[in-house]
Design a protein around this motif. Structure first.
Motif, PDB file in Angstrom:
ATOM      1  N   UNK A 198       0.827  -1.203   0.000  1.00 18.88           N
ATOM      2  CA  UNK A 198       0.000   0.000   0.000  1.00 18.88           C
ATOM      3  C   UNK A 198       0.867   1.262   0.000  1.00 18.88           C
ATOM      4  N   UNK A 199       1.949   1.246   0.772  1.00 19.00           N
ATOM      5  CA  UNK A 199       2.808   2.427   0.848  1.00 19.00           C
ATOM      6  C   UNK A 199       3.548   2.677  -0.468  1.00 19.00           C
ATOM      7  N   UNK A 200       3.951   1.606  -1.133  1.00 25.48           N
ATOM      8  CA  UNK A 200       4.555   1.774  -2.467  1.00 25.48           C
ATOM      9  C   UNK A 200       3.537   2.387  -3.424  1.00 25.48           C
ATOM     10  N   UNK A 201       2.300   1.890  -3.350  1.00 26.85           N
ATOM     11  CA  UNK A 201       1.237   2.422  -4.203  1.00 26.85           C
ATOM     12  C   UNK A 201       0.982   3.900  -3.913  1.00 26.85           C
ATOM     13  N   UNK A 202       0.999   4.287  -2.629  1.00 27.32           N
ATOM     14  CA  UNK A 202       0.779   5.693  -2.269  1.00 27.32           C
ATOM     15  C   UNK A 202       1.928   6.576  -2.757  1.00 27.32           C
ATOM     16  N   UNK A 203       3.134   6.043  -2.770  1.00 23.67           N
ATOM     17  CA  UNK A 203       4.261   6.790  -3.331  1.00 23.67           C
ATOM     18  C   UNK A 203       4.034   7.041  -4.825  1.00 23.67           C
ATOM     19  N   UNK A 204       3.535   6.027  -5.527  1.00 20.17           N
ATOM     20  CA  UNK A 204       3.250   6.188  -6.956  1.00 20.17           C
ATOM     21  C   UNK A 204       2.164   7.245  -7.152  1.00 20.17           C
ATOM     22  N   UNK A 205       1.108   7.166  -6.348  1.00 21.71           N
ATOM     23  CA  UNK A 205       0.040   8.174  -6.426  1.00 21.71           C
ATOM     24  C   UNK A 205       0.584   9.567  -6.138  1.00 21.71           C
ATOM     25  N   UNK A 206       1.448   9.664  -5.125  1.00 20.27           N
ATOM     26  CA  UNK A 206       2.056  10.952  -4.809  1.00 20.27           C
ATOM     27  C   UNK A 206       2.907  11.477  -5.947  1.00 20.27           C
ATOM     28  N   UNK A 207       3.627  10.577  -6.613  1.00 16.78           N
ATOM     29  CA  UNK A 207       4.420  10.981  -7.773  1.00 16.78           C
ATOM     30  C   UNK A 207       3.550  11.497  -8.904  1.00 16.78           C
ATOM     31  N   UNK A 208       2.390  10.866  -9.106  1.00 23.83           N
ATOM     32  CA  UNK A 208       1.443  11.330 -10.125  1.00 23.83           C
ATOM     33  C   UNK A 208       0.961  12.738  -9.781  1.00 23.83           C
ATOM     34  N   UNK A 209       0.669  12.979  -8.489  1.00 23.68           N
ATOM     35  CA  UNK A 209       0.223  14.308  -8.059  1.00 23.68           C
ATOM     36  C   UNK A 209       1.323  15.351  -8.257  1.00 23.68           C
ATOM     37  N   UNK A 210       2.581  14.973  -7.981  1.00 23.51           N
ATOM     38  CA  UNK A 210       3.694  15.905  -8.213  1.00 23.51           C
ATOM     39  C   UNK A 210       3.806  16.246  -9.700  1.00 23.51           C
ATOM     40  N   UNK A 211       3.619  15.246 -10.554  1.00 22.14           N
ATOM     41  CA  UNK A 211       3.608  15.503 -11.996  1.00 22.14           C
ATOM     42  C   UNK A 211       2.480  16.462 -12.349  1.00 22.14           C
ATOM     43  N   UNK A 212       1.329  16.321 -11.674  1.00 22.59           N
ATOM     44  CA  UNK A 212       0.205  17.216 -11.916  1.00 22.59           C
ATOM     45  C   UNK A 212       0.533  18.666 -11.604  1.00 22.59           C
ATOM     46  N   UNK A 213       1.307  18.902 -10.533  1.00 26.19           N
ATOM     47  CA  UNK A 213       1.722  20.282 -10.192  1.00 26.19           C
ATOM     48  C   UNK A 213       2.491  20.888 -11.361  1.00 26.19           C
ATOM     49  N   UNK A 214       3.462  20.136 -11.845  1.00 26.68           N
ATOM     50  CA  UNK A 214       4.318  20.614 -12.939  1.00 26.68           C
ATOM     51  C   UNK A 214       3.494  20.893 -14.192  1.00 26.68           C
ATOM     52  N   UNK A 215       2.630  19.957 -14.573  1.00 32.10           N
ATOM     53  CA  UNK A 215       1.835  20.116 -15.796  1.00 32.10           C
ATOM     54  C   UNK A 215       0.858  21.285 -15.675  1.00 32.10           C
ATOM     55  N   UNK A 216       0.268  21.457 -14.483  1.00 31.72           N
ATOM     56  CA  UNK A 216      -0.674  22.564 -14.282  1.00 31.72           C
ATOM     57  C   UNK A 216       0.028  23.910 -14.448  1.00 31.72           C
ATOM     58  N   UNK A 217       1.212  24.051 -13.870  1.00 33.61           N
ATOM     59  CA  UNK A 217       1.936  25.315 -13.964  1.00 33.61           C
ATOM     60  C   UNK A 217       2.402  25.593 -15.392  1.00 33.61           C
ATOM     61  N   UNK A 218       2.777  24.557 -16.106  1.00 40.13           N
ATOM     62  CA  UNK A 218       3.326  24.754 -17.452  1.00 40.13           C
ATOM     63  C   UNK A 218       2.232  24.982 -18.490  1.00 40.13           C
ATOM     64  N   UNK A 219       1.138  24.200 -18.418  1.00 35.93           N
ATOM     65  CA  UNK A 219       0.216  24.142 -19.541  1.00 35.93           C
ATOM     66  C   UNK A 219      -1.157  24.766 -19.316  1.00 35.93           C
ATOM     67  N   UNK A 220      -1.616  24.865 -18.080  1.00 38.13           N
ATOM     68  CA  UNK A 220      -2.930  25.462 -17.884  1.00 38.13           C
ATOM     69  C   UNK A 220      -2.863  26.976 -17.990  1.00 38.13           C
ATOM     70  N   UNK A 221      -3.915  27.615 -18.495  1.00 38.51           N
ATOM     71  CA  UNK A 221      -3.938  29.083 -18.530  1.00 38.51           C
ATOM     72  C   UNK A 221      -4.126  29.645 -17.124  1.00 38.51           C
ATOM     73  N   UNK A 222      -3.736  30.911 -16.944  1.00 36.00           N
ATOM     74  CA  UNK A 222      -3.931  31.522 -15.627  1.00 36.00           C
ATOM     75  C   UNK A 222      -5.403  31.625 -15.302  1.00 36.00           C
ATOM     76  N   UNK A 223      -6.190  32.001 -16.277  1.00 32.81           N
ATOM     77  CA  UNK A 223      -7.646  32.061 -16.134  1.00 32.81           C
ATOM     78  C   UNK A 223      -8.275  31.452 -17.373  1.00 32.81           C
ATOM     79  N   UNK A 224      -9.442  30.840 -17.200  1.00 28.39           N
ATOM     80  CA  UNK A 224     -10.181  30.291 -18.337  1.00 28.39           C
ATOM     81  C   UNK A 224     -11.050  31.382 -18.922  1.00 28.39           C
TER      82      UNK A 224
END
Length: 507
Positions: A466-492
């Motif tokens: 379970x803890x390995x799985x949560x690390x993977x989920x956490x890594x996915x969330x960290x990737x989400x931070x990066x993608x949101x800052x790079x690709x999402x507009x400031x406002x829709x």
């Protein structure tokens, strides 16, 4: 028109009630599976199909549902979907064999496949600008609330009634939504009547079924299973063929120009990442509470309440902060909170107190409340009311497939971590094979053999996985931070077509 505007929030409320029933049905059945195995004499494979028949049909029909609503009337198909969902719920409750229940669950998935995208199409038709964002928050919250509430409701019902009650609970929700939508919601459809792309419908459905079936099969038998691999590869190839067909046909099912918008493309992909992590979490935590902590189904559901509380608070906070912070910052904050909660959760051990677990679950829920409605609104903001059905169906189809992939991939990570940490030396081959199958089976073997050492090993092995799985989920969330800052507009930006929703309403 003024009358329609005054009642549109009531329409949204009615749609939210119907969505709550759909969300409940995604997870309420999980706590009933042991009872079904006994009462219907269902095998493990049949139990898997009872759950997965719903998901397969739901993923395959979403695109068709959005297109039909756009072409022939969204209210009309919403009403038909609500009726089908209610009838299928009653049929599931009174099924007397595994095969019958599998068939009726597929019908239930068909009704849900229309309810989800067509309820979403009401948002760009009835709301615009800031009001559309607020409506999106309410819609997304209703769509998500039923998922964690399912184990609570299911656990309580099973404690007091027969297993059929987990389906009959849908009926009052359906009845309220049916009455309210028929009375309050205006009919709407696309102004442009184009030919239906039936070939596109066919190959998109086959491709999605292939990918989803293969992922589910891999979750059951491992990623080396040849049937799973062939199904996934063929499904991907068919989906690729569908995309090529959409570029060539004069009457495409999907407006591929939507993907030229970074808001739509990255909003959809990030919402899919949220679903990926969420479904993985909901897959693991009930097993943790029941097999490791030792609580019953109702206790398991109650212990997931902090996830719901965090989700509600996060959604309300994002609604207030979004105008000032903008889409980019709000989504990135959501993923950051998710990452923090999941990574903290990876420190869970056998002796961890519930207060510790509740803390990181709450933090994760806060992140979900920020990230999911914000990313979906980013995608929705680029969809005109003309193509809202197909566009929203694409968003939901990707989320559904993302959730299925999440359960299969993250479940495989969990199971691999569980099996590699087990010490089964000295056990009979049959007992060892059974214990490797799942943590619940391992606990049952340990209790049957009255072996505390084996029980401790089963618990620690599952916690490791379970803890390995949560690390993977956490890594996915960290990737989400990066993608949101790079690709999402400031406002829709508000789409012009959504500023004049009255053009799409048929009185």
């Amino acid at each position: 028109m003024k009358n329609m505007e005054s009642r549109r929030w009531w329409v949204l409320g009615a749609l939210s009630v119907g969505l709550l029933a759909v969300g409940l049905d995604m997870t309420v059945l999980n706590v009933a599976l042991p009872t079904l195995a006994t009462d219907l004499n269902a095998s493990t494979s049949e139990l898997q199909w009872i759950v997965n028949s719903y998901n397969l049909v739901l993923a395959a029909v979403l695109l068709l549902a959005g297109m039909l609503g756009d072409q022939f009337g969204r209210k009309k198909f919403l009403l038909m979907a609500l009726v089908l969902f209610g009838v299928a719920s009653a049929a599931c409750a009174y099924s007397n064999s595994p095969g019958m229940l599998i068939f009726n669950r597929a019908l239930l998935g068909l009704g849900a496949a229309f309810l989800i995208p067509l309820s979403m199409t009401a948002l760009p038709v009835l709301f615009s600008g800031a009001e559309r964002t607020k409506a999106m928050m309410i819609w997304a919250t209703a769509n998500m609330l039923g998922i964690p509430l399912g184990p609570i409701v299911g656990g309580w019902l099973l404690k007091h009634y027969s297993w059929g009650s987990v389906f009959l609970i849908n009926l009052p929700f359906v009845l309220v939504a049916l009455i309210a939508v028929s009375v309050l919601m205006p009919e709407s459809r696309s102004e442009f009547r184009q030919r239906l792309d039936w070939f596109g419908v066919l190959i998109s459905g086959i491709g999605l079924v292939g990918v989803t079936y293969g992922v589910i099969k891999a979750g059951e038998y491992g990623w080396g299973d040849p049937v799973a691999l062939v199904s996934i590869v063929l499904g991907i190839l068919i989906v690729a063929g569908f995309v090529l067909w959409q570029r060539r046909t004069d009457h495409p099912l999907i407006d591929l120009s939507l993907f030229l918008s970074s808001s739509f493309t990255w909003g959809t992909l990030l919402a899919t990442l949220v679903s990926f992590a969420l479904f993985g979490l909901l897959f693991a935590m009930p097993q943790y509470f029941q097999a490791v902590v030792g609580v019953d189904t109702l206790g398991t559901g109650l212990r997931l309440l902090p996830l719901i509380g965090g989700l509600i608070v996060g959604a309300k906070a994002s609604d207030r902060l979004l105008p000032a912070w903008g889409t980019k910052a709000a989504a990135a904050l959501g993923f950051a909170l998710m990452a923090a909660g999941l990574i903290i959760g990876s420190g869970t051990d056998v002796q961890s107190s519930y207060s510790f677990v509740a803390t990181w679950i709450t933090l994760t829920g806060l992140g979900l409340g920020f990230a999911l409605p914000t990313t979906m609104d980013a995608a929705l903001g680029t969809i005109s009311a003309e193509r809202s059905g197909v566009g929203s169906a694409m968003i939901m189809a990707m989320r559904q497939v993302g959730g299925a992939v999440g359960v299969a991939l993250l479940g495989s990570v969990l199971n691999y971590g569980y099996r590699t940490r087990m010490d089964l030396a000295g056990l009979p081959d049959t007992a060892a094979d059974t214990a490797r199958h799942s943590v619940s089976a391992g606990v049952a073997v340990a209790r049957q053999l009255n072996s505390k050492a084996l029980l401790d090993n089963v618990h620690t092995s599952f916690i490791h996985g379970m803890n390995v799985m949560l690390w993977v989920c956490g890594g996915i969330a960290l990737l989400g931070i990066f993608l949101a800052f790079i690709y999402l507009p400031r406002k829709v930006a508000s789409d012009e077509s959504t500023e004049t929703p009255s053009n799409q309403v048929v009185h």
